[in-house]
Design a protein around this motif. Structure first.
Motif, PDB file in Angstrom:
ATOM      1  N   GLY A   1       0.849  -1.197   0.000  1.00  0.00           N
ATOM      2  CA  GLY A   1       0.000   0.000   0.000  1.00  0.00           C
ATOM      3  C   GLY A   1       0.875   1.235   0.000  1.00  0.00           C
ATOM      4  O   GLY A   1       1.762   1.369   0.849  1.00  0.00           O
TER       5      GLY A   1
ATOM      6  N   GLY B   1      -0.143   4.493   0.313  1.00  0.00           N
ATOM      7  CA  GLY B   1      -1.042   5.593   0.663  1.00  0.00           C
ATOM      8  C   GLY B   1      -0.425   6.491   1.721  1.00  0.00           C
ATOM      9  O   GLY B   1       0.800   6.530   1.905  1.00  0.00           O
ATOM     10  N   MET B   2      -1.296   7.192   2.446  1.00  0.00           N
ATOM     11  CA  MET B   2      -0.807   8.228   3.358  1.00  0.00           C
ATOM     12  C   MET B   2      -0.131   7.648   4.598  1.00  0.00           C
ATOM     13  O   MET B   2       0.868   8.183   5.071  1.00  0.00           O
ATOM     14  CB  MET B   2      -1.973   9.126   3.767  1.00  0.00           C
ATOM     15  N   ALA B   3      -0.669   6.549   5.124  1.00  0.00           N
ATOM     16  CA  ALA B   3      -0.075   5.983   6.342  1.00  0.00           C
ATOM     17  C   ALA B   3       1.288   5.365   6.032  1.00  0.00           C
ATOM     18  O   ALA B   3       2.247   5.539   6.793  1.00  0.00           O
ATOM     19  CB  ALA B   3      -1.017   4.937   6.941  1.00  0.00           C
TER      20      ALA B   3
ATOM     21  N   ARG C   1      -1.043  -0.586  -5.419  1.00  0.00           N
ATOM     22  CA  ARG C   1      -1.970  -0.925  -6.505  1.00  0.00           C
ATOM     23  C   ARG C   1      -2.244   0.282  -7.404  1.00  0.00           C
ATOM     24  O   ARG C   1      -2.402   0.161  -8.605  1.00  0.00           O
ATOM     25  CB  ARG C   1      -3.272  -1.423  -5.873  1.00  0.00           C
ATOM     26  N   GLU C   2      -2.311   1.468  -6.791  1.00  0.00           N
ATOM     27  CA  GLU C   2      -2.560   2.666  -7.604  1.00  0.00           C
ATOM     28  C   GLU C   2      -1.273   3.038  -8.343  1.00  0.00           C
ATOM     29  O   GLU C   2      -0.182   2.880  -7.795  1.00  0.00           O
ATOM     30  CB  GLU C   2      -2.975   3.831  -6.710  1.00  0.00           C
TER      31      GLU C   2
ATOM     32  N   ARG D   1      -4.337  12.088  -0.192  1.00  0.00           N
ATOM     33  CA  ARG D   1      -5.731  11.721  -0.495  1.00  0.00           C
ATOM     34  C   ARG D   1      -6.707  12.820  -0.052  1.00  0.00           C
ATOM     35  O   ARG D   1      -7.746  13.037  -0.665  1.00  0.00           O
ATOM     36  CB  ARG D   1      -6.050  10.406   0.234  1.00  0.00           C
TER      37      ARG D   1
ATOM     38  N   VAL E   1      -0.768  -6.677  -4.258  1.00  0.00           N
ATOM     39  CA  VAL E   1      -0.374  -7.910  -3.561  1.00  0.00           C
ATOM     40  C   VAL E   1      -1.602  -8.801  -3.441  1.00  0.00           C
ATOM     41  O   VAL E   1      -2.674  -8.352  -3.023  1.00  0.00           O
ATOM     42  CB  VAL E   1       0.225  -7.590  -2.172  1.00  0.00           C
TER      43      VAL E   1
ATOM     44  N   GLY F   1      -5.189   0.543   3.788  1.00  0.00           N
ATOM     45  CA  GLY F   1      -6.258   1.541   3.853  1.00  0.00           C
ATOM     46  C   GLY F   1      -7.640   0.941   4.026  1.00  0.00           C
ATOM     47  O   GLY F   1      -7.827  -0.084   4.681  1.00  0.00           O
TER      48      GLY F   1
ATOM     49  N   ARG G   1     -12.844   7.718  -3.353  1.00  0.00           N
ATOM     50  CA  ARG G   1     -11.745   7.168  -2.571  1.00  0.00           C
ATOM     51  C   ARG G   1     -10.382   7.507  -3.166  1.00  0.00           C
ATOM     52  O   ARG G   1      -9.438   7.751  -2.464  1.00  0.00           O
ATOM     53  CB  ARG G   1     -11.912   5.639  -2.509  1.00  0.00           C
TER      54      ARG G   1
ATOM     55  N   LEU H   1     -17.225  13.281   3.428  1.00  0.00           N
ATOM     56  CA  LEU H   1     -16.899  12.902   2.046  1.00  0.00           C
ATOM     57  C   LEU H   1     -18.017  13.270   1.086  1.00  0.00           C
ATOM     58  O   LEU H   1     -17.771  13.792  -0.004  1.00  0.00           O
ATOM     59  CB  LEU H   1     -16.699  11.391   1.956  1.00  0.00           C
TER      60      LEU H   1
ATOM     61  N   GLU I   1      -5.818   3.079   8.017  1.00  0.00           N
ATOM     62  CA  GLU I   1      -7.243   2.765   8.100  1.00  0.00           C
ATOM     63  C   GLU I   1      -7.531   1.270   8.058  1.00  0.00           C
ATOM     64  O   GLU I   1      -8.658   0.864   8.279  1.00  0.00           O
ATOM     65  CB  GLU I   1      -7.997   3.471   6.968  1.00  0.00           C
TER      66      GLU I   1
ATOM     67  N   LEU J   1      -9.633   9.355   9.791  1.00  0.00           N
ATOM     68  CA  LEU J   1      -8.997  10.661   9.579  1.00  0.00           C
ATOM     69  C   LEU J   1      -7.491  10.485   9.697  1.00  0.00           C
ATOM     70  O   LEU J   1      -7.021   9.555  10.357  1.00  0.00           O
ATOM     71  CB  LEU J   1      -9.477  11.673  10.629  1.00  0.00           C
ATOM     72  N   VAL J   2      -6.727  11.406   9.095  1.00  0.00           N
ATOM     73  CA  VAL J   2      -5.277  11.163   9.029  1.00  0.00           C
ATOM     74  C   VAL J   2      -4.525  11.403  10.331  1.00  0.00           C
ATOM     75  O   VAL J   2      -3.482  10.784  10.548  1.00  0.00           O
ATOM     76  CB  VAL J   2      -4.579  12.004   7.936  1.00  0.00           C
TER      77      VAL J   2
ATOM     78  N   LEU K   1      -3.531   8.444  12.153  1.00  0.00           N
ATOM     79  CA  LEU K   1      -2.634   7.594  11.362  1.00  0.00           C
ATOM     80  C   LEU K   1      -1.204   8.124  11.417  1.00  0.00           C
ATOM     81  O   LEU K   1      -0.238   7.358  11.408  1.00  0.00           O
ATOM     82  CB  LEU K   1      -3.083   7.536   9.896  1.00  0.00           C
TER      83      LEU K   1
ATOM     84  N   LYS L   1     -13.608  20.569   4.034  1.00  0.00           N
ATOM     85  CA  LYS L   1     -12.813  21.292   3.040  1.00  0.00           C
ATOM     86  C   LYS L   1     -13.710  21.759   1.883  1.00  0.00           C
ATOM     87  O   LYS L   1     -13.625  21.257   0.775  1.00  0.00           O
ATOM     88  CB  LYS L   1     -11.691  20.403   2.519  1.00  0.00           C
TER      89      LYS L   1
HETATM   90  C1  FAD Z   1     -11.770  12.451  -0.717  1.00  0.00           C
HETATM   91  C2  FAD Z   1     -11.195  12.257   0.651  1.00  0.00           C
HETATM   92  C3  FAD Z   1     -11.038  13.361   1.483  1.00  0.00           C
HETATM   93  C4  FAD Z   1     -10.522  13.189   2.762  1.00  0.00           C
HETATM   94  N1  FAD Z   1     -10.373  14.283   3.564  1.00  0.00           N
HETATM   95  C5  FAD Z   1      -9.853  14.135   4.795  1.00  0.00           C
HETATM   96  C6  FAD Z   1      -9.648  15.267   5.648  1.00  0.00           C
HETATM   97  O1  FAD Z   1      -9.980  16.395   5.304  1.00  0.00           O
HETATM   98  N2  FAD Z   1      -9.078  15.068   6.864  1.00  0.00           N
HETATM   99  C7  FAD Z   1      -8.686  13.829   7.286  1.00  0.00           C
HETATM  100  O2  FAD Z   1      -8.156  13.705   8.387  1.00  0.00           O
HETATM  101  N3  FAD Z   1      -8.878  12.729   6.503  1.00  0.00           N
HETATM  102  C8  FAD Z   1      -9.447  12.849   5.278  1.00  0.00           C
HETATM  103  N4  FAD Z   1      -9.632  11.756   4.483  1.00  0.00           N
HETATM  104  C9  FAD Z   1      -9.235  10.426   5.000  1.00  0.00           C
HETATM  105  C10 FAD Z   1      -7.742  10.180   4.745  1.00  0.00           C
HETATM  106  O3  FAD Z   1      -7.441  10.429   3.417  1.00  0.00           O
HETATM  107  C11 FAD Z   1      -7.436   8.747   5.118  1.00  0.00           C
HETATM  108  O4  FAD Z   1      -7.587   8.646   6.523  1.00  0.00           O
HETATM  109  C12 FAD Z   1      -6.029   8.300   4.732  1.00  0.00           C
HETATM  110  O5  FAD Z   1      -5.774   8.487   3.371  1.00  0.00           O
HETATM  111  C13 FAD Z   1      -5.863   6.812   5.048  1.00  0.00           C
HETATM  112  O6  FAD Z   1      -4.541   6.442   4.786  1.00  0.00           O
HETATM  113  P1  FAD Z   1      -4.139   4.914   4.560  1.00  0.00           P
HETATM  114  O7  FAD Z   1      -2.715   4.923   4.141  1.00  0.00           O
HETATM  115  O8  FAD Z   1      -4.565   4.104   5.698  1.00  0.00           O
HETATM  116  O9  FAD Z   1      -5.038   4.461   3.329  1.00  0.00           O
HETATM  117  P2  FAD Z   1      -4.959   4.959   1.842  1.00  0.00           P
HETATM  118  O10 FAD Z   1      -4.471   6.366   1.776  1.00  0.00           O
HETATM  119  O11 FAD Z   1      -6.277   4.631   1.251  1.00  0.00           O
HETATM  120  O12 FAD Z   1      -3.848   4.044   1.171  1.00  0.00           O
HETATM  121  C14 FAD Z   1      -3.987   2.662   0.995  1.00  0.00           C
HETATM  122  C15 FAD Z   1      -3.313   2.300  -0.307  1.00  0.00           C
HETATM  123  O13 FAD Z   1      -3.114   0.903  -0.344  1.00  0.00           O
HETATM  124  C16 FAD Z   1      -3.383   0.440  -1.646  1.00  0.00           C
HETATM  125  N5  FAD Z   1      -3.673  -0.993  -1.590  1.00  0.00           N
HETATM  126  C17 FAD Z   1      -4.751  -1.587  -1.022  1.00  0.00           C
HETATM  127  N6  FAD Z   1      -4.660  -2.929  -1.147  1.00  0.00           N
HETATM  128  C18 FAD Z   1      -3.499  -3.182  -1.790  1.00  0.00           C
HETATM  129  C19 FAD Z   1      -2.849  -4.375  -2.205  1.00  0.00           C
HETATM  130  N7  FAD Z   1      -3.380  -5.576  -1.975  1.00  0.00           N
HETATM  131  N8  FAD Z   1      -1.669  -4.275  -2.857  1.00  0.00           N
HETATM  132  C20 FAD Z   1      -1.111  -3.056  -3.093  1.00  0.00           C
HETATM  133  N9  FAD Z   1      -1.687  -1.896  -2.730  1.00  0.00           N
HETATM  134  C21 FAD Z   1      -2.866  -1.953  -2.073  1.00  0.00           C
HETATM  135  C22 FAD Z   1      -4.571   1.281  -2.072  1.00  0.00           C
HETATM  136  O14 FAD Z   1      -4.731   1.265  -3.471  1.00  0.00           O
HETATM  137  C23 FAD Z   1      -4.149   2.649  -1.529  1.00  0.00           C
HETATM  138  O15 FAD Z   1      -3.373   3.344  -2.461  1.00  0.00           O
HETATM  139  C24 FAD Z   1     -10.153  11.889   3.208  1.00  0.00           C
HETATM  140  C25 FAD Z   1     -10.324  10.778   2.370  1.00  0.00           C
HETATM  141  C26 FAD Z   1     -10.844  10.954   1.107  1.00  0.00           C
HETATM  142  C27 FAD Z   1     -11.024   9.755   0.217  1.00  0.00           C
END
Ligand code: FAD
Length: 445
Positions: free
Chosen positions: A22, A24-26, A49-50, A57, A96, A124, A149, A175, A302, A313-314, A317, A346
């Motif tokens: 993954g 993403g942000m975390a 994956r992306e 995000r 994965v 995520g 998402r 959202l 997440e 929320l971030v 995280l 926002k």
């Molecule tokens: C439109 C939007 C607005 C938001 N606004 C806010 C805000 O204002 N304030 C706030 O606090 N939070 C906000 N959030 C929430 C915040 O973005 C999330 O809490 C944060 O992105 C979660 O991070 P993460 O790394 O856990 O998951 P993600 O950022 O979702 O990252 C997970 C990544 O793992 C990848 N993945 C999943 N499975 C696999 C696999 N099997 N193999 C490879 N890759 C994989 C996914 O494709 C993704 O890219 C918002 C979310 C969205 C969608």
């Protein structure tokens, strides 16, 4: 024998390999923290994956609204990964598909297998779709129905806005409102359907929600509150595909829809972790060190469940990321504790901040409310105090004092001395403290 393209275990003397699932942000924040304290500890492989490098995000909302450009949301460019020695492998081929805990390796959709010494799961969450007739006929997603998402969703919504007029959003949380605002900015006629009787019912009280609704209605967004969706209707489009046509409500209303955005919640993405036998409930179970039941495997973001809580929320995280990096670096002193983060919306031109408890609920010790209203100026403030300690705040229209209230709540200070001025904010309270005569020894006694 090893599968073609497989990465073998570390030879003696080599640095151990950290594999991250993954991008993403975390995951990004964990790597930032790890590289800051132990840049040479691991060889790092990052699988996402992306396509492309990680992005912020949170900024998908202003991106959808056309308020910022794509380049502004990237967290790092490709050069950064190269400079840090991170092997960045992204795209659907690097999704994965399996974790083999016995052999300590992960398998990607393209067949590649990669050995790990430590594994970080940061997958995520996924949109949680409601049970709704016609939403995914035959188990397949209906054309024109989207979650909100990722970047691909924003691209599809932007395309839909070019081709169609009517958008329906289900879900009046953060959202949903940000999606509705974005689509409205793109020129679509937007109707938002929300189950509760007022918007953001988990973050606002009815009075602040009414101000928010009035402002968004003045911008052209239509709301159906206490609205129950019954079925999604579709038709065959010019390409011969089944495409969304309308959302039907239980009261008989039929809302025409060229695009239907479903923002009714999220669920932790635990499939991989559950399939390899890691303990999961709603999320992947982690301890205070962000370690799963397998000591070689950590999880952040997440996808996790920590002490019965999941996350959306971030801010939490980022706190997890710091602790996890600390553990991965072998320093092992940090422990994760959840602090409830404040909520902000926002939508440009709308100032909103909320924190903690929202209403003086019917409990044994209900909090007392301090309220300030300026309806003409569109300003509303409510603070909730229990035993002279701040336990909740809702600010609408003017939110500069939000972080200060957050700090007061976090530290649990006794606010009796500031009570009369508290609702007017930090500057007013500080002025009062400066002008107040010092407490005499007799008064203190
Ligand atoms: C439109 C939007 C607005 C938001 N606004 C806010 C805000 O204002 N304030 C706030 O606090 N939070 C906000 N959030 C929430 C915040 O973005 C999330 O809490 C944060 O992105 C979660 O991070 P993460 O790394 O856990 O998951 P993600 O950022 O979702 O990252 C997970 C990544 O793992 C990848 N993945 C999943 N499975 C696999 C696999 N099997 N193999 C490879 N890759 C994989 C996914 O494709 C993704 O890219 C918002 C979310 C969205 C969608």
């Amino acid at each position: 024998m090893q599968a073609p393209g497989s990465r073998s275990p570390a030879r003696q003397g080599e640095r151990p390999r950290l594999v991250v699932i993954g991008n993403g942000m975390a995951a990004t924040r964990t790597l930032d923290e790890l590289l800051a304290i132990a840049p040479d500890h691991y060889r790092i492989t990052l699988l996402g994956r992306e396509p492309g490098p990680a992005y912020n995000r949170i900024l998908l909302s202003p991106l959808l609204a056309g308020e910022i450009e794509l380049e502004q949301i990237r967290l790092h460019d490709r050069d950064w990964y190269h400079q840090q020695g991170i092997e960045l492998l992204t795209g659907t081929g690097y999704q994965v598909t399996r974790i083999d805990r016995h052999r300590c390796r992960v398998q990607c959709a393209n067949g590649q297998q990669i050995h790990y010494d430590r594994l970080l799961i940061a997958t995520g969450s996924l949109p949680a779709l409601p049970e709704l007739e016609g939403l995914s006929p035959g188990g397949n997603p209906l054309k024109g129905v989207l979650g909100f998402r990722d970047l691909a969703d924003v691209e599809q919504m932007t395309q839909a806005a070019r081709a169609g007029n009517e958008a329906v959003v289900i879900g009046g949380g953060l959202l949903g409102l940000e999606a509705a605002h974005g689509l409205n900015c793109l020129g679509m006629r937007v109707t938002l359907v929300h189950r509760a009787p007022y918007l953001l019912n988990r973050q606002l009280d009815p009075e602040a929600a009414a101000l928010l609704q009035r402002e968004l209605e003045s911008r052209g967004i239509r709301f159906v509150l206490a609205g129950r969706s019954r079925a999604v209707r579709h038709h065959t489009d010019a390409d011969g595909a089944d495409k969304v046509a309308a959302l039907e409500l239980e009261d008989g209303q039929r809302l025409a829809a060229d695009l239907l955005v479903v923002t009714t919640g999220i669920r932790p993405n635990i499939e991989l972790a559950a399939a390899c036998g890691l303990a999961c409930r709603q999320g992947v179970l982690v301890n205070d060190c962000l370690q799963t039941y397998d000591p070689r495997i950590y999880a952040v973001g997440e996808c996790v469940e920590h002490r019965g809580l999941t996350f959306g929320l971030v801010e939490p995280l980022f706190q997890q990321a710091r602790v996890c990096a600390n553990q991965l670096a072998g320093i092992g002193t940090g422990r994760y504790r959840f602090t409830p983060p404040p909520t902000r919306l926002k939508v440009s031109g709308i100032q909103l901040f909320s924190l903690g408890e929202l209403e003086p609920a019917a409990t044994d010790s209900p909090p007392q409310a301090l309220v300030y209203r300026d309806p003409a100026g569109g300003i509303y403030r409510k603070l909730l105090l229990r035993d002279n300690r701040l336990v909740g705040a809702v600010l609408y229209g003017e939110v500069a004092d939000g972080p200060w209230y957050f700090e007061l709540m976090r530290t649990g200070q006794d606010l009796s001395a500031l009570r009369a001025q508290l609702i007017f904010g930090q500057a007013c309270c500080e002025r009062l403290q400066r002008t107040r005569p010092p407490v005499t020894a007799e008064e203190a006694a």
